[in-house]
Design a protein around this motif. Structure first.
Motif, PDB file in Angstrom:
ATOM      1  N   ILE A 104      -2.041  12.176  -3.205  1.00 51.56           N
ATOM      2  CA  ILE A 104      -2.240  11.026  -2.325  1.00 51.56           C
ATOM      3  C   ILE A 104      -3.714  10.834  -1.996  1.00 51.56           C
ATOM      4  CG2 ILE A 104      -1.787  10.084  -0.023  1.00 51.56           C
ATOM      5  CD1 ILE A 104       0.605   9.860  -1.781  1.00 51.56           C
ATOM      6  N   THR A 105      -4.343  11.882  -1.485  1.00 52.56           N
ATOM      7  CA  THR A 105      -5.684  11.730  -0.924  1.00 52.56           C
ATOM      8  C   THR A 105      -6.778  11.606  -1.974  1.00 52.56           C
ATOM      9  OG1 THR A 105      -5.847  14.150  -0.742  1.00 52.56           O
ATOM     10  CG2 THR A 105      -5.058  12.922   1.193  1.00 52.56           C
ATOM     11  N   GLU A 106      -6.610  12.200  -3.154  1.00 50.10           N
ATOM     12  CA  GLU A 106      -7.681  12.199  -4.148  1.00 50.10           C
ATOM     13  C   GLU A 106      -7.442  11.238  -5.302  1.00 50.10           C
ATOM     14  OE1 GLU A 106     -10.470  13.749  -3.607  1.00 50.10           O
ATOM     15  OE2 GLU A 106      -9.641  14.501  -1.723  1.00 50.10           O
ATOM     16  N   LEU A 107      -6.183  10.890  -5.566  1.00 47.51           N
ATOM     17  CA  LEU A 107      -5.899  10.032  -6.722  1.00 47.51           C
ATOM     18  C   LEU A 107      -5.424   8.641  -6.310  1.00 47.51           C
ATOM     19  CD1 LEU A 107      -4.123  12.591  -9.097  1.00 47.51           C
ATOM     20  CD2 LEU A 107      -6.495  11.799  -9.181  1.00 47.51           C
ATOM     21  N   ARG A 108      -4.326   8.596  -5.572  1.00 44.40           N
ATOM     22  CA  ARG A 108      -3.708   7.290  -5.317  1.00 44.40           C
ATOM     23  C   ARG A 108      -4.361   6.518  -4.177  1.00 44.40           C
ATOM     24  NH1 ARG A 108       2.758   8.783  -6.075  1.00 44.40           N
ATOM     25  NH2 ARG A 108       2.555   9.543  -8.240  1.00 44.40           N
ATOM     26  N   LEU A 109      -4.780   7.197  -3.131  1.00 47.67           N
ATOM     27  CA  LEU A 109      -5.350   6.468  -1.993  1.00 47.67           C
ATOM     28  C   LEU A 109      -6.632   5.715  -2.366  1.00 47.67           C
ATOM     29  CD1 LEU A 109      -5.180   5.672   0.940  1.00 47.67           C
ATOM     30  CD2 LEU A 109      -6.315   7.822   1.559  1.00 47.67           C
ATOM     31  N   PRO A 110      -7.611   6.349  -3.044  1.00 50.80           N
ATOM     32  CA  PRO A 110      -8.787   5.559  -3.435  1.00 50.80           C
ATOM     33  C   PRO A 110      -8.443   4.423  -4.387  1.00 50.80           C
ATOM     34  CG  PRO A 110      -8.873   7.768  -4.384  1.00 50.80           C
ATOM     35  CD  PRO A 110      -7.772   7.774  -3.380  1.00 50.80           C
ATOM     36  N   ARG A 111      -7.439   4.622  -5.240  1.00 55.95           N
ATOM     37  CA  ARG A 111      -7.053   3.561  -6.167  1.00 55.95           C
ATOM     38  C   ARG A 111      -6.432   2.387  -5.423  1.00 55.95           C
ATOM     39  NH1 ARG A 111      -4.258   4.267 -12.044  1.00 55.95           N
ATOM     40  NH2 ARG A 111      -3.861   2.055 -12.462  1.00 55.95           N
ATOM     41  N   VAL A 112      -5.550   2.662  -4.478  1.00 52.13           N
ATOM     42  CA  VAL A 112      -4.919   1.589  -3.710  1.00 52.13           C
ATOM     43  C   VAL A 112      -5.953   0.861  -2.855  1.00 52.13           C
ATOM     44  CG1 VAL A 112      -3.292   1.110  -1.842  1.00 52.13           C
ATOM     45  CG2 VAL A 112      -2.616   2.605  -3.723  1.00 52.13           C
ATOM     46  N   GLY A 142      -5.414 -12.003  -2.009  1.00 51.72           N
ATOM     47  CA  GLY A 142      -5.905 -11.346  -3.216  1.00 51.72           C
ATOM     48  C   GLY A 142      -5.651  -9.855  -3.192  1.00 51.72           C
ATOM     49  N   ALA A 143      -5.812  -9.237  -2.012  1.00 50.27           N
ATOM     50  CA  ALA A 143      -5.556  -7.802  -1.887  1.00 50.27           C
ATOM     51  C   ALA A 143      -4.088  -7.483  -2.167  1.00 50.27           C
ATOM     52  CB  ALA A 143      -5.943  -7.332  -0.491  1.00 50.27           C
ATOM     53  N   VAL A 144      -3.171  -8.274  -1.603  1.00 50.92           N
ATOM     54  CA  VAL A 144      -1.741  -8.051  -1.832  1.00 50.92           C
ATOM     55  C   VAL A 144      -1.406  -8.208  -3.319  1.00 50.92           C
ATOM     56  CG1 VAL A 144       0.584  -8.926  -1.376  1.00 50.92           C
ATOM     57  CG2 VAL A 144      -1.057  -8.719   0.496  1.00 50.92           C
ATOM     58  N   LEU A 145      -1.906  -9.279  -3.935  1.00 46.57           N
ATOM     59  CA  LEU A 145      -1.597  -9.539  -5.344  1.00 46.57           C
ATOM     60  C   LEU A 145      -2.071  -8.402  -6.247  1.00 46.57           C
ATOM     61  CD1 LEU A 145      -2.400 -13.352  -5.739  1.00 46.57           C
ATOM     62  CD2 LEU A 145      -0.147 -12.260  -5.795  1.00 46.57           C
ATOM     63  N   LEU A 146      -3.286  -7.911  -6.012  1.00 49.21           N
ATOM     64  CA  LEU A 146      -3.819  -6.898  -6.921  1.00 49.21           C
ATOM     65  C   LEU A 146      -3.163  -5.541  -6.706  1.00 49.21           C
ATOM     66  CD1 LEU A 146      -5.647  -6.468  -9.247  1.00 49.21           C
ATOM     67  CD2 LEU A 146      -7.537  -6.006  -7.684  1.00 49.21           C
ATOM     68  N   VAL A 147      -2.832  -5.194  -5.471  1.00 47.50           N
ATOM     69  CA  VAL A 147      -2.115  -3.929  -5.239  1.00 47.50           C
ATOM     70  C   VAL A 147      -0.762  -3.956  -5.953  1.00 47.50           C
ATOM     71  CG1 VAL A 147      -1.010  -2.478  -3.502  1.00 47.50           C
ATOM     72  CG2 VAL A 147      -3.287  -3.404  -3.079  1.00 47.50           C
ATOM     73  N   GLY A 150       0.803  -1.208   0.000  1.00 45.06           N
ATOM     74  CA  GLY A 150       0.000   0.000   0.000  1.00 45.06           C
ATOM     75  C   GLY A 150       0.841   1.266   0.000  1.00 45.06           C
ATOM     76  N   VAL A 151       1.883   1.292   0.809  1.00 44.58           N
ATOM     77  CA  VAL A 151       2.766   2.469   0.839  1.00 44.58           C
ATOM     78  C   VAL A 151       3.472   2.646  -0.504  1.00 44.58           C
ATOM     79  CG1 VAL A 151       4.836   3.450   1.901  1.00 44.58           C
ATOM     80  CG2 VAL A 151       3.073   2.397   3.333  1.00 44.58           C
ATOM     81  N   LEU A 152       3.932   1.539  -1.103  1.00 48.57           N
ATOM     82  CA  LEU A 152       4.557   1.633  -2.429  1.00 48.57           C
ATOM     83  C   LEU A 152       3.573   2.150  -3.468  1.00 48.57           C
ATOM     84  CD1 LEU A 152       6.681  -1.647  -2.572  1.00 48.57           C
ATOM     85  CD2 LEU A 152       7.530   0.698  -2.393  1.00 48.57           C
ATOM     86  N   GLY A 153       2.324   1.663  -3.397  1.00 55.04           N
ATOM     87  CA  GLY A 153       1.320   2.121  -4.336  1.00 55.04           C
ATOM     88  C   GLY A 153       1.038   3.606  -4.215  1.00 55.04           C
ATOM     89  N   LEU A 154       1.154   4.145  -3.011  1.00 56.17           N
ATOM     90  CA  LEU A 154       0.946   5.575  -2.807  1.00 56.17           C
ATOM     91  C   LEU A 154       2.162   6.402  -3.167  1.00 56.17           C
ATOM     92  CD1 LEU A 154      -0.896   5.451   0.646  1.00 56.17           C
ATOM     93  CD2 LEU A 154      -1.928   5.871  -1.585  1.00 56.17           C
ATOM     94  N   ALA A 155       3.346   5.826  -3.012  1.00 57.27           N
ATOM     95  CA  ALA A 155       4.574   6.595  -3.219  1.00 57.27           C
ATOM     96  C   ALA A 155       5.057   6.585  -4.651  1.00 57.27           C
ATOM     97  CB  ALA A 155       5.676   6.063  -2.300  1.00 57.27           C
ATOM     98  N   VAL A 156       4.852   5.474  -5.361  1.00 53.14           N
ATOM     99  CA  VAL A 156       5.433   5.307  -6.695  1.00 53.14           C
ATOM    100  C   VAL A 156       4.417   5.710  -7.745  1.00 53.14           C
ATOM    101  CG1 VAL A 156       6.405   3.644  -8.322  1.00 53.14           C
ATOM    102  CG2 VAL A 156       6.912   3.449  -5.878  1.00 53.14           C
ATOM    103  N   GLY A 157       4.902   6.430  -8.743  1.00 53.06           N
ATOM    104  CA  GLY A 157       4.040   6.862  -9.839  1.00 53.06           C
ATOM    105  C   GLY A 157       4.766   7.847 -10.716  1.00 53.06           C
ATOM    106  N   THR A 158       4.011   8.502 -11.613  1.00 52.94           N
ATOM    107  CA  THR A 158       4.622   9.516 -12.484  1.00 52.94           C
ATOM    108  C   THR A 158       5.310  10.586 -11.660  1.00 52.94           C
ATOM    109  OG1 THR A 158       2.860   9.118 -14.094  1.00 52.94           O
ATOM    110  CG2 THR A 158       4.183  11.116 -14.365  1.00 52.94           C
ATOM    111  N   VAL A 159       4.684  10.960 -10.546  1.00 51.67           N
ATOM    112  CA  VAL A 159       5.295  11.875  -9.584  1.00 51.67           C
ATOM    113  C   VAL A 159       5.655  11.061  -8.347  1.00 51.67           C
ATOM    114  CG1 VAL A 159       4.956  13.921  -8.156  1.00 51.67           C
ATOM    115  CG2 VAL A 159       3.932  13.807 -10.440  1.00 51.67           C
ATOM    116  N   GLY A 160       6.947  10.872  -8.113  1.00 52.88           N
ATOM    117  CA  GLY A 160       7.388  10.114  -6.957  1.00 52.88           C
ATOM    118  C   GLY A 160       7.218  10.912  -5.673  1.00 52.88           C
ATOM    119  N   ILE A 161       6.774  10.238  -4.617  1.00 58.45           N
ATOM    120  CA  ILE A 161       6.569  10.885  -3.328  1.00 58.45           C
ATOM    121  C   ILE A 161       7.302  10.072  -2.273  1.00 58.45           C
ATOM    122  CG2 ILE A 161       4.868  11.594  -1.597  1.00 58.45           C
ATOM    123  CD1 ILE A 161       2.822  11.805  -3.844  1.00 58.45           C
ATOM    124  N   PRO A 162       8.176  10.683  -1.472  1.00 58.31           N
ATOM    125  CA  PRO A 162       8.887   9.936  -0.432  1.00 58.31           C
ATOM    126  C   PRO A 162       7.926   9.281   0.550  1.00 58.31           C
ATOM    127  CG  PRO A 162       9.866  12.106  -0.752  1.00 58.31           C
ATOM    128  CD  PRO A 162       8.586  12.093  -1.531  1.00 58.31           C
TER     129      PRO A 162
END
Length: 348
Positions: A62-70, A304-309, A33-45
């Motif tokens: 984080i709050t509007e794009l990546r968090l709901p997706r993760v 299943g949650a781990v695999l899909l994230v 989950g943390v990797l899913g929030l941190a990694v992307g076109t714009v990297g976030i520590p």
């Protein structure tokens, strides 16, 4: 179809081993989950990710794009994992998955038919190649399509008690609905271009409302399936053994099928068709926690949650700045696993 191997039994695993497995799954889910929030076109520590989650720093990415997706990836993966485990127990078949009875094809057909017949479920469908959020009406039509497909499968097979006929009828119904969906897309290509990308399996469309819907469906069905764990354990030993225990199998089977259909329809309506998660997760976890469904069902949900994230993270980064539909990636990764199961089943 390949039956369960005789070596797979309901014997208890040591409780400390099960506790370690569940702790490991929760740890993996947190890291993913943390990797899913941190990694992307714009990297976030990662430190800034944690601060944003705790409300110490504002970060709309984080709050509007990546968090709901993760979160959606976790919930969809959990729904597919537990559904796959339940169907593998119900049909005593390690190759069973949540889409076995045509529910996924029915959900995709329902959404596509609504787009075609109603001229688009929202302006975003008609005007853009993707849409920001799956409309609520898409979930409704997807659920109706899935329920209709499962009802047709039950009608053609003669009821829930005829397991082999159920599998064959589900394959036929699913194939017909996939063909009808493709026909609608060819006839109305402009208006269904967005929904075509969605049906390939994509978590980019799920917003906070979709996360709430998925959480509600899981909250309602996970306890029910867990309570039906005794039935699944009995069915594992054979239908005659289950009947000798005095279980009303026809009604209990319908309950399992209904719960799995609801979960599958919710997952497909929100994220499209994402294959093999419900096949792979229960197989891996069965070897770690044993065949008792009171443990296997929640473990499969976490797996299943781990695999899909992780799969969604790969889909977003492999061809960055573009991204692959996660359904295509899970199929590419799950296909070899499916072939391995076929090969292993023949040897057994």
């Amino acid at each position: 179809m390949t039956p369960f191997a005789p070596t797979q039994s309901l014997e208890a695993r040591p409780q400390n081993r099960r506790a370690l497995v569940f702790a490991g799954l929760l740890g993996l889910l947190g890291v993913a989950g943390v990797l899913g929030l941190a990694v992307g076109t714009v990297g976030i520590p990662p430190a800034q990710v944690v601060e944003a989650l705790l409300g110490l720093r504002e970060n709309p990415i984080i709050t509007e794009l990546r968090l709901p997706r993760v979160l959606a990836a976790m919930l969809v993966g959990a729904a597919l994992g537990i559904s796959g485990a339940a169907f593998q127990g119900l049909f005593r078949n390690p190759l069973a998955d949540p889409y076995l009875m045509g529910s996924a094809a029915g959900a995709a057909f329902g959404v596509t038919l609504a787009v075609s017949a109603l001229g688009g479920l929202s302006s975003a469908f008609a005007q853009h190649a993707v849409f920001a959020h799956v409309p609520a009406s898409a979930t409704l039509f997807g659920f109706l399509g899935a329920v209709g497909a499962v009802a047709l499968t039950l009608l053609l097979s003669g009821g829930a008690s005829r397991t082999n006929d159920l599998i064959l009828a589900g394959v036929v119904v699913g194939s017909v609905l996939v063909s009808l969906t493709s026909y609608l897309m060819l006839q109305d290509a402009d208006r269904v271009r967005a929904v075509f990308a969605y049906t390939l399996g994509n978590l980019a469309f799920v917003g906070w409302s979709g996360v709430g819907s998925l959480a509600l469906y899981l909250f309602c069905t996970l306890p029910l399936l867990w309570l039906l764990g005794r039935t699944l354990n009995a069915l594992y030993l054979g239908e005659e053994t289950a009947r000798s225990l005095g279980l009303p199998l026809s009604w209990l089977k319908l309950l399992v099928i209904g719960a799995v259909t609801l979960l599958t329809a919710a997952a497909v309506a929100q994220a499209g068709v994402i294959g093999f998660v419900g096949l792979v997760a229960p197989h891996i976890l069965r070897r770690l926690v044993g065949g008792d469904y009171h443990y296997l069902l929640p473990a499969s949900a976490l797996g299943g949650a781990v695999l899909l994230v992780l799969a969604d993270l790969l889909a977003r980064t492999l061809v960055a700045p573009a991204e692959l539909p996660v359904g295509i990636l899970t199929t590419l990764l799950g296909g070899p696993f499916f072939l391995y199961l076929l090969w292993r089943g023949r040897r057994v």
